[in-house]
Scaffold this motif. Structure first.
Motif, PDB file in Angstrom:
ATOM      1  N   ALA A 224       0.830  -1.223   0.068  1.00 34.44           N
ATOM      2  CA  ALA A 224      -0.032  -0.178  -0.055  1.00 34.44           C
ATOM      3  C   ALA A 224       0.742   1.204  -0.179  1.00 34.44           C
ATOM      4  O   ALA A 224       0.233   2.443  -0.271  1.00 34.44           O
ATOM      5  CB  ALA A 224      -0.902   0.045   1.240  1.00 34.44           C
ATOM      6  N   ILE A 225       2.343   1.141   0.252  1.00 38.81           N
ATOM      7  CA  ILE A 225       3.182   2.410   0.119  1.00 38.81           C
ATOM      8  C   ILE A 225       3.160   2.938  -1.266  1.00 38.81           C
ATOM      9  O   ILE A 225       3.317   1.738  -2.378  1.00 38.81           O
ATOM     10  CB  ILE A 225       4.416   1.927   0.608  1.00 38.81           C
ATOM     11  N   VAL A 226       2.642   4.145  -1.467  1.00 35.00           N
ATOM     12  CA  VAL A 226       2.829   4.514  -2.948  1.00 35.00           C
ATOM     13  C   VAL A 226       4.077   4.431  -3.492  1.00 35.00           C
ATOM     14  O   VAL A 226       5.326   4.982  -3.012  1.00 35.00           O
ATOM     15  CB  VAL A 226       2.550   6.178  -2.807  1.00 35.00           C
ATOM     16  N   GLY A 227       4.202   3.640  -4.490  1.00 35.36           N
ATOM     17  CA  GLY A 227       5.385   3.314  -5.128  1.00 35.36           C
ATOM     18  C   GLY A 227       6.024   2.054  -4.769  1.00 35.36           C
ATOM     19  O   GLY A 227       7.184   1.966  -5.226  1.00 35.36           O
ATOM     20  N   GLY A 228       5.701   1.437  -3.837  1.00 34.10           N
ATOM     21  CA  GLY A 228       6.015   0.424  -3.298  1.00 34.10           C
ATOM     22  C   GLY A 228       6.991   0.266  -2.243  1.00 34.10           C
ATOM     23  O   GLY A 228       7.434   1.379  -1.949  1.00 34.10           O
TER      24      GLY A 228
END
Ligand code: COS
Length: 387
Positions: A224-228
């Motif tokens: 779910a972290i933006v950008g992985g």
């Protein structure tokens, strides 16, 4: 990708007509009921307004920022609450994904944000972290390899009561105290532990809603972290770049609102008679009209030039802050003069300028106060001078 000239002209004409024929007649009802009717939201979705800035491959219109600010200026010709409904999907609620999202995140969220099926919301501000956004206290504790647990509270979050997905900024480096150590997460509304408070009671912009968002041990997957995972602790930079872009959009809305107020003030001055003639004939009134026209024109030129530079690939962090600072302060002065030209009538709720006077106050505060813009501009000046 830029639209061809004919398609752009057609889009701008359509938006202008929609604003004049559908939104302006609803302004009072929306302000009184503090709610945008579902039918209007539907029509906004059909026009593609939620997907202005989202690439075409994900179902948006894929406008360049130069094109987007032209649409934003036209949306400024009516109550800012209408723009606000689509505003987070166009700007702060989608751009972290557009700029830094993984292909999977883009494919999962952008088509629904572009169509307006879901609303995106940007959860940065906290009770103790407003202008000092880097000091935020919401934490995202890593649990095992595949999840984080988010805890904390966000405040004044635009469109939170309607949101389907939040871009949430939380501290992943629990030892850190500043901007380094913050990550951006995509968090679906409705997850266990996530709750949205009652809509805030505001001074103006009735129909646009903000609320607290509480995270009580909300578990999200590691992806779910933006950008992985590689973007862990890089979220603050994402927030800053999203805000750079958002500041240009808001500046153009300010220009649009100023144009609307100048138009209302001019019409009133030409109709209202005192001392035997329309007050527009008096030079002291003319000075107020002329100052407003000049300042709105200056802000428009700043916004259009900065948008052109951004489309060229320049870093416009300084110029975007200059635009937000000048345009938001400008529309405050224009609204003040519009009330003044209306005299006693301008203080009465039956005149639109009374409502706009309250609505525009927010522009100097959200997406970075005027003082934050000054700070960004001066810091960048000093940094460049040292290089
Ligand atoms: N683009 C890319 N990166 C940026 C950036 C930008 N526009 N601005 C800052 N950064 C980077 C910095 O380069 C720094 O990276 P390094 O650690 O690698 O050097 C990092 O982000 C932290 O920046 P900085 O040290 O300037 O952070 P501060 O805590 O001093 O924050 C302000 C500075 C005040 C500018 C920031 O907190 C801010 O914008 N606050 C207002 C927030 C806001 O607008 N809130 C509105 C509500 S959200 S709608």
């Amino acid at each position: 990708m830029a639209l061809d000239q004919d398609s752009l002209t057609q889009l701008l004409d359509t938006v202008e007509r929609f604003v004049t024929e559908r939104l302006r007649p609803m302004e009072r009802e929306v302000a009184e009921e503090d709610r945008i009717p579902d039918q209007i939201a539907r029509e906004m979705r059909e026009l593609g307004l939620f997907g202005l800035s989202i690439p075409e491959e994900y179902g948006g219109l894929g406008l360049t920022i130069s094109e987007e600010v032209q649409v934003a200026r036209r949306l400024g010709h009516t109550s800012p609450a209408f723009r606000s409904l689509a505003g987070t999907n166009i700007g702060i609620g989608s751009q972290a994904i557009v700029m830094d999202g993984t292909p999977e995140q883009k494919a999962h969220y952008l088509p629904r944000l572009a169509s307006g099926e879901i609303i995106g919301s940007f959860a940065l501000t906290e009770p103790e972290a407003g202008s000092d956004a880097g000091s935020l206290k919401t934490t995202a504790r890593r649990e095992g390899n595949d999840s984080y647990v988010i805890s904390g509270a966000k405040r004044f979050i635009t469109n939170a009561p309607h949101a389907g997905v939040f871009t949430v900024f939380a501290r992943t480096d629990l030892q850190s105290k500043d901007a380094r150590g913050v990550s951006a997460f995509l968090v679906d509304a409705g997850l266990p532990g996530l709750s949205v408070g009652k809509a805030d009671k505001k001074m103006g912009q009735k129909g646009a809603h903000t609320a607290d968002v509480i995270f009580d041990d909300v578990r999200v997957p590691a992806d779910a972290i933006v950008g992985g995972p590689a973007m862990e602790n890089q979220g603050f930079k994402t927030a800053m770049r999203v805000l750079d872009r958002g500041r240009l959009h808001i500046s153009s809305v300010c220009v649009g609102v100023a144009e609307r107020l100048i138009d209302d003030a001019l019409r009133y001055a030409m109709e209202r008679k005192q001392f035997g003639q329309p007050i527009a004939e008096f030079q002291l009134v003319q000075a107020m009209l002329a100052d407003s026209k000049t300042e709105a024109f200056a802000a428009r030129c700043m916004v259009e030039e900065t948008a052109r530079r951004k489309d060229r690939g320049d870093n416009v962090s300084t110029e975007a802050a200059c635009c937000k600072l000048f345009a938001s302060e400008m529309v405050g002065r224009v609204a003040d003069r519009a009330v003044q030209i209306h005299g006693g009538a301008g203080y009465m709720a039956e005149y639109d300028v009374e409502r706009f006077y309250r609505d525009v106050r927010l522009f100097r505060i959200y997406e970075g106060t005027s003082q934050v813009q000054q700070l960004v501009i001066a810091r960048n000046m000093i940094r460049e001078a040292r290089m």
